[in-house]
Design an enzyme around this catalytic site. Structure first.
Site, PDB file in Angstrom:
ATOM      1  N   GLY A 261       0.736  -1.151   0.120  1.00  0.00           N
ATOM      2  CA  GLY A 261      -0.041  -0.035   0.113  1.00  0.00           C
ATOM      3  C   GLY A 261       0.842   1.220   0.113  1.00  0.00           C
ATOM      4  CB  VAL A 262       0.249   4.668  -0.731  1.00  0.00           C
ATOM      5  CG1 VAL A 262      -1.085   5.292   0.069  1.00  0.00           C
ATOM      6  CG2 VAL A 262       0.961   5.844  -1.417  1.00  0.00           C
ATOM      7  N   GLY A 263       2.060   5.037   1.468  1.00  0.00           N
ATOM      8  CA  GLY A 263       2.513   5.503   2.684  1.00  0.00           C
ATOM      9  C   GLY A 263       3.654   5.259   3.213  1.00  0.00           C
ATOM     10  CG  ASN A 264       5.305   8.215   5.897  1.00  0.00           C
ATOM     11  OD1 ASN A 264       5.781   8.319   4.916  1.00  0.00           O
ATOM     12  ND2 ASN A 264       4.701   8.935   6.877  1.00  0.00           N
ATOM     13  CB  ILE A 265       3.637   1.920   7.560  1.00  0.00           C
ATOM     14  CG1 ILE A 265       3.251   2.836   8.685  1.00  0.00           C
ATOM     15  CG2 ILE A 265       3.848   0.386   8.340  1.00  0.00           C
ATOM     16  CD1 ILE A 265       1.947   2.782   9.618  1.00  0.00           C
ATOM     17  CD  GLU A 287      -3.217   0.318  -4.480  1.00  0.00           C
ATOM     18  OE1 GLU A 287      -4.216   0.237  -5.171  1.00  0.00           O
ATOM     19  OE2 GLU A 287      -3.103   0.523  -3.235  1.00  0.00           O
ATOM     20  CG  ASN A 377      -5.740   9.013   3.189  1.00  0.00           C
ATOM     21  OD1 ASN A 377      -5.878  10.009   3.516  1.00  0.00           O
ATOM     22  ND2 ASN A 377      -4.930   8.132   3.693  1.00  0.00           N
ATOM     23  N   GLY A 381      -6.946   0.879  -2.956  1.00  0.00           N
ATOM     24  CA  GLY A 381      -6.704  -0.586  -3.523  1.00  0.00           C
ATOM     25  C   GLY A 381      -6.629  -1.785  -2.455  1.00  0.00           C
TER      26      GLY A 381
END
Ligand code: 0RQ
Length: 501
Positions: A261-265, A287, A377, A381
């Site tokens: 997925g998206v983001g810092n983690i 994605e 948010n 996906g």
């Protein structure tokens, strides 16, 4: 036929109140940048004259500030779908600004294009597409993100192309652009390996509906927060879990494609996989292709990446354009209905890694709503991958807001992913393996492996409230943690005793 070149203001004048507009791109990558700003200005001018001006918005996922920010601030949006991350858009969606809230509906990203085609969401009047090349016979080559571009280009009556000279036309060839047919005519997608291709390197539309606006705007890619102690530990825990799965023969020695997925983690988890010597070279079927993926491709740890966008910092993007010869045969950018296609995810055995806002002790996940009502948010996906993954993993820090919120709760306040789809939960404390376990065992596993030690006794205590039934859920006490946070500012003050019989 000769292409029609116009200014951003002239392009904005082609869009009218109440029309539905589709935007190219996915995250900030591949989004148009100058026409949306001109459109926001036009909306403000119309509002000043006392005229209504609001559009419906279809996007691939989140966008840049030039789209979501400008249009939200101009009060120019009637409805919007899907995923968004912009502060001003989020405030408008959560009704935290003076004007009327935006009607936002959150959808699985793989379904946006088809639901537009099915006619469930209204038509597409105008498509605004960022491109690195457009030809006189109507071939449009997108830039760093695809999203729903093929569908909105085909369906829109007017296609405004932002031809961005900052993006090299040599990018042509990196995309695999393909639109699914609708039932009952849909056939299987001929992709059997991560690097499989089925489409074209361009989208072809009737050139008479194209208007071109020339730009040289930079991408809006910001950097990621540096990996901190918590995210590094989450990443290490996931990487160690993979190593043990390989030792136990549940992940093949050649590994399986990874979605992150998206983001810092998520970026930190990939980073940890990169430095773990026991994890072999692997492929990515995801994605968003983030910074860590490009670094790991350079280091040889990732051999191929299939995605919908290059969601990277500007520094990484420029470097990629410079090193295009190296990257181009190791990467493919697809529309979101293909990059996130649940059938392909299950066929390829993708391992899905996504981030939760909160998880409950039974394995249900909330990825979208803070305290059950405030949209963060969107599901993005995560659902496309979670339900169909070979192993679906959710990562979360054990606590938020300096420890006053436990991210492991008795019951999630909004449910995006159910216990039936979620197989692994990882926090900085450890990894809970939910496979083959019933509710009581799952709860013990999650509390002991993932919850913050401060909350473990309370969560165990919660398990004693309701002893009958298959799932020990107490309808009286299940939101006691959240109630304590709202009333006292900390979940640590939850009073479970009052619910004991
Ligand atoms: O708040 O911004 O005020 O500091 O949520 O949390 O820990 O920085 O993590 O940036 O990775 O975001 C789930 C939102 C996590 C994201 C979510 C607060 C926390 C912080 C952000 P601050 P972190 P991230 C890909 C696939 C959607 C599903 C998905 C997301 C802020 O990853 O949107 O993965 N996922 N989609 O303090 C109150 C809690 C909280 C909390 C965290 N329990 N209660 N606040 N926060 N937990 C997307 C695409 O498809 C493109």
């Amino acid at each position: 036929m000769a292409l029609k070149f116009i200014s951003a203001e002239e392009a904005a004048a082609l869009i009218h109140h109440d029309q539905n507009v589709g935007f190219s791109g996915f995250t900030h990558a591949g989004c148009p940048k100058v026409v949306p700003v001109a459109l926001a200005k036009r909306a403000e001018e119309e509002h000043a004259k006392g005229n209504p001006f609001k559009i419906g918005m279809f996007t691939g996922a989140s966008t840049g500030d030039t789209i979501d920010g400008s249009l939200a601030r101009a009060n120019a949006v009637k409805f919007r779908t899907p995923y968004q991350t912009n502060k001003d858009m989020r405030n408008a969606i959560n009704n935290k600004q003076v004007h009327a809230p935006i009607d936002y509906f959150d959808m699985h990203l793989s379904q946006v294009a088809q639901e537009i085609r099915y006619g469930f969401l209204g038509g597409v009047d105008v498509a605004i597409i960022e491109a690195c090349e457009v030809t006189e016979d109507g071939k449009i080559i997108p830039t760093a993100g695809v999203g729903i571009t093929p569908t909105i280009c085909r369906m829109a009556k007017t296609v405004i192309v932002e031809l961005n000279s900052k993006v090299p036309a040599r990018l042509r060839g990196i995309h695999d652009l393909y639109e699914l047919q609708d039932p009952p005519k849909r056939r299987h997608i001929n992709i059997f390996e991560v690097q499989g291709r089925v489409g074209l390197e361009y989208v072809k539309v009737d050139p008479s509906k194209i208007f071109v606006v020339e730009t040289n705007e930079e991408s809006e890619g910001g950097g990621f927060a540096p990996v901190d102690e918590t995210t590094a530990r989450i990443g290490e825990n996931v990487a160690n879990f993979f190593v043990s799965e390989m030792k136990n023969g549940r992940i093949p020695q050649t590994f399986l494609p990874v979605q992150s997925g998206v983001g810092n983690i998520a970026n930190a988890v990939l980073g940890s996989m990169g430095i773990n010597k026991d994890i072999p070279r692997f492929e990515v079927f995801t994605e968003v292709i983030q910074d860590a993926v490009l670094d790991m491709m350079r280091e040889g740890k990732i051999s191929f990446a299939s995605g919908c966008s290059l969601t990277v910092s500007n520094e990484q993007l420029h470097q990629l354009y410079t090193d295009l010869d190296f990257f181009k045969n190791k990467m493919v950018l697809r529309p979101s209905e293909i990059s996130n296609n649940p059938g392909l995810v299950r066929r390829l055995g993708v391992i899905g890694i996504n981030t939760a806002i909160e998880v409950d002790i039974f394995g249900n996940v909330n990825s979208t709503h803070v305290m059950g009502n405030t949209m963060m948010n969107g599901i993005g996906g995560s659902g496309d991958f979670t339900r169909s993954s070979y192993i679906s993993i959710f990562v979360t820090p054990s606590v938020a807001k300096n420890g006053d919120i436990s991210c492991i709760v008795p019951k999630v306040t909004h449910e995006d992913h159910s216990e039936h789809s979620v197989k692994i939960i990882a926090s900085e404390y450890g990894v809970a393996d939910l496979r083959g376990k019933g509710p009581n065992q799952r709860a013990r596993e999650i509390i002991e492996k993932c919850a913050h030690p401060d909350y473990r006794p309370m969560l165990h205590d919660y398990m004693t409230l309701q002893q009958n039934g298959h799932t020990p859920q107490s309808l009286y006490g299940c939101f006691s943690f959240h109630k304590a946070f709202l009333e006292t500012g900390s979940m640590k003050n939850a009073d479970l005793a009052q619910y004991k019989k």
